[in-house]
Design a protein around this motif. Structure first.
Motif, mmCIF file in Angstrom:
data_model
loop_
_atom_site.group_PDB
_atom_site.id
_atom_site.type_symbol
_atom_site.label_atom_id
_atom_site.label_comp_id
_atom_site.label_asym_id
_atom_site.label_seq_id
_atom_site.Cartn_x
_atom_site.Cartn_y
_atom_site.Cartn_z
ATOM 1 N N VAL A 51 6.685 -60.535 -36.271
ATOM 2 C CA VAL A 51 5.927 -59.732 -36.830
ATOM 3 C C VAL A 51 5.346 -60.225 -37.739
ATOM 4 C CG1 VAL A 51 6.553 -58.087 -39.209
ATOM 5 C CG2 VAL A 51 8.201 -58.064 -37.050
ATOM 6 N N GLU A 52 5.389 -60.871 -38.547
ATOM 7 C CA GLU A 52 5.037 -62.132 -39.497
ATOM 8 C C GLU A 52 3.429 -62.519 -38.410
ATOM 9 O OE1 GLU A 52 8.171 -64.219 -42.556
ATOM 10 O OE2 GLU A 52 7.212 -65.006 -40.653
ATOM 11 N N SER A 53 2.932 -61.985 -36.906
ATOM 12 C CA SER A 53 1.628 -63.076 -36.189
ATOM 13 C C SER A 53 0.726 -61.769 -36.052
ATOM 14 C CB SER A 53 2.122 -63.202 -35.218
ATOM 15 O OG SER A 53 2.827 -64.311 -35.098
ATOM 16 N N LEU A 94 0.991 -53.282 -37.202
ATOM 17 C CA LEU A 94 2.317 -54.249 -36.411
ATOM 18 C C LEU A 94 2.275 -51.984 -35.969
ATOM 19 C CD1 LEU A 94 4.637 -54.712 -37.182
ATOM 20 C CD2 LEU A 94 5.531 -54.517 -38.538
ATOM 21 N N TRP A 95 2.146 -51.452 -36.788
ATOM 22 C CA TRP A 95 2.408 -49.982 -36.482
ATOM 23 C C TRP A 95 1.821 -48.807 -35.137
ATOM 24 C CZ3 TRP A 95 7.436 -48.867 -38.075
ATOM 25 C CH2 TRP A 95 8.066 -49.367 -38.558
ATOM 26 N N ARG A 96 0.842 -49.867 -34.832
ATOM 27 C CA ARG A 96 -0.311 -49.133 -32.877
ATOM 28 C C ARG A 96 0.913 -49.551 -32.242
ATOM 29 N NH1 ARG A 96 -5.442 -52.331 -33.422
ATOM 30 N NH2 ARG A 96 -5.363 -50.737 -32.006
ATOM 31 N N THR A 97 0.671 -48.379 -30.861
ATOM 32 C CA THR A 97 0.854 -48.816 -29.871
ATOM 33 C C THR A 97 -0.645 -48.266 -29.422
ATOM 34 O OG1 THR A 97 1.042 -45.739 -30.044
ATOM 35 C CG2 THR A 97 2.459 -47.850 -30.443
ATOM 36 N N VAL A 142 9.336 -55.043 -43.457
ATOM 37 C CA VAL A 142 10.483 -55.211 -41.789
ATOM 38 C C VAL A 142 11.138 -56.488 -41.907
ATOM 39 C CG1 VAL A 142 9.265 -55.356 -39.377
ATOM 40 C CG2 VAL A 142 8.913 -53.877 -41.071
ATOM 41 N N VAL A 143 9.754 -57.415 -42.593
ATOM 42 C CA VAL A 143 11.301 -58.764 -41.789
ATOM 43 C C VAL A 143 12.213 -59.194 -43.367
ATOM 44 C CG1 VAL A 143 10.986 -61.489 -43.325
ATOM 45 C CG2 VAL A 143 8.814 -60.697 -41.774
ATOM 46 N N SER A 144 12.516 -58.238 -44.262
ATOM 47 C CA SER A 144 13.501 -58.763 -44.887
ATOM 48 C C SER A 144 14.341 -57.354 -44.113
ATOM 49 C CB SER A 144 12.922 -57.232 -46.195
ATOM 50 O OG SER A 144 14.073 -57.498 -46.963
ATOM 51 N N LEU A 145 14.370 -56.074 -43.396
ATOM 52 C CA LEU A 145 15.161 -56.317 -42.916
ATOM 53 C C LEU A 145 15.729 -56.691 -41.309
ATOM 54 C CD1 LEU A 145 12.954 -52.142 -42.591
ATOM 55 C CD2 LEU A 145 15.398 -52.437 -43.993
ATOM 56 N N LEU A 146 15.047 -57.649 -40.966
ATOM 57 C CA LEU A 146 15.869 -58.822 -40.088
ATOM 58 C C LEU A 146 16.083 -59.300 -40.619
ATOM 59 C CD1 LEU A 146 11.753 -58.528 -38.186
ATOM 60 C CD2 LEU A 146 14.048 -57.759 -36.975
ATOM 61 N N GLU A 147 16.292 -59.757 -41.888
ATOM 62 C CA GLU A 147 17.053 -60.477 -42.303
ATOM 63 C C GLU A 147 18.104 -60.437 -43.138
ATOM 64 O OE1 GLU A 147 14.752 -62.041 -44.936
ATOM 65 O OE2 GLU A 147 13.081 -63.544 -44.137
ATOM 66 N N ALA A 148 18.143 -59.121 -42.874
ATOM 67 C CA ALA A 148 19.282 -58.107 -43.753
ATOM 68 C C ALA A 148 20.390 -58.223 -42.405
ATOM 69 C CB ALA A 148 19.129 -57.050 -44.202
ATOM 70 N N ALA A 149 19.672 -57.698 -41.121
ATOM 71 C CA ALA A 149 20.470 -58.057 -40.186
ATOM 72 C C ALA A 149 21.025 -59.096 -39.089
ATOM 73 C CB ALA A 149 19.469 -56.944 -38.471
#
Length: 165
Positions: free
Chosen positions: A23-25, A32-35, A85-92
């Motif tokens: 995510v940070e990369s 981050l939200w593109r496809t 998003v990083v914060s959510l991954l850390e909460a997980a």
């Protein structure tokens, strides 16, 4: 923590940390939200899906946290910052640890406490599935980042050194 849970925690922690690096990369929040054509989920959506999966199945079901999953939102969201998003991954990761600490050898051998598509596999087997599910989506996010940015560099996804703990 049981020996199985401790080993599983090492793997899940490694892969969640790598997802943070993915995510940070991304060069900016919008990418981050593109496809790409033929790809329905952005790396942001994959991260949210992994978060929801882990926080629900390990945190809420096994660890008794108060996390309430909103699975549709994991795929519907189309914006947000990399930091969020990083914060959510850390909460997980915190919920993963809570859920794994709650396990005993007995509960690992018992059917997972929630019916999943009509099935209740043994808890240990389901947790192995959850781990490979995370790794699958981590790989998707990495390839998508590379395809979107043209950057060939990896973020160290399957580092063996992180297994020594």
């Amino acid at each position: 923590m049981t020996p199985f849970a401790a080993d599983l925690f090492i793997l899940l922690r490694r892969d969640l940390r790598c997802f943070v690096r993915e995510v940070e990369s991304f060069p900016d929040d919008a990418t981050l939200w593109r496809t790409l054509p033929g790809i329905s989920n952005s790396a942001g959506n994959l991260a949210l899906h992994v978060v929801g999966n882990l926080r629900h199945f390990l945190g809420a079901v096994l660890g008794g946290t108060d996390y309430a999953r909103h699975r549709d939102q994991e795929f519907a969201q189309r914006a947000g910052t990399r930091a969020e998003v990083v914060s959510l991954l850390e909460a997980a990761l915190s919920d993963v640890e809570t859920g794994l600490k709650a396990l005993t050898d007995e509960t690992l051998a018992q059917p997972y406490p929630q019916v999943l598509m009509g099935l209740q596999p043994p808890t240990a087997r389901f947790l192995m599935h959850v781990s490979t599910h995370l790794a699958f989506h981590l790989g998707q996010a990495g390839y998508l980042r590379r395809a979107l940015t043209g950057e060939a560099g990896a973020t160290g996804g399957m580092g063996i050194q992180e297994l020594a703990d």
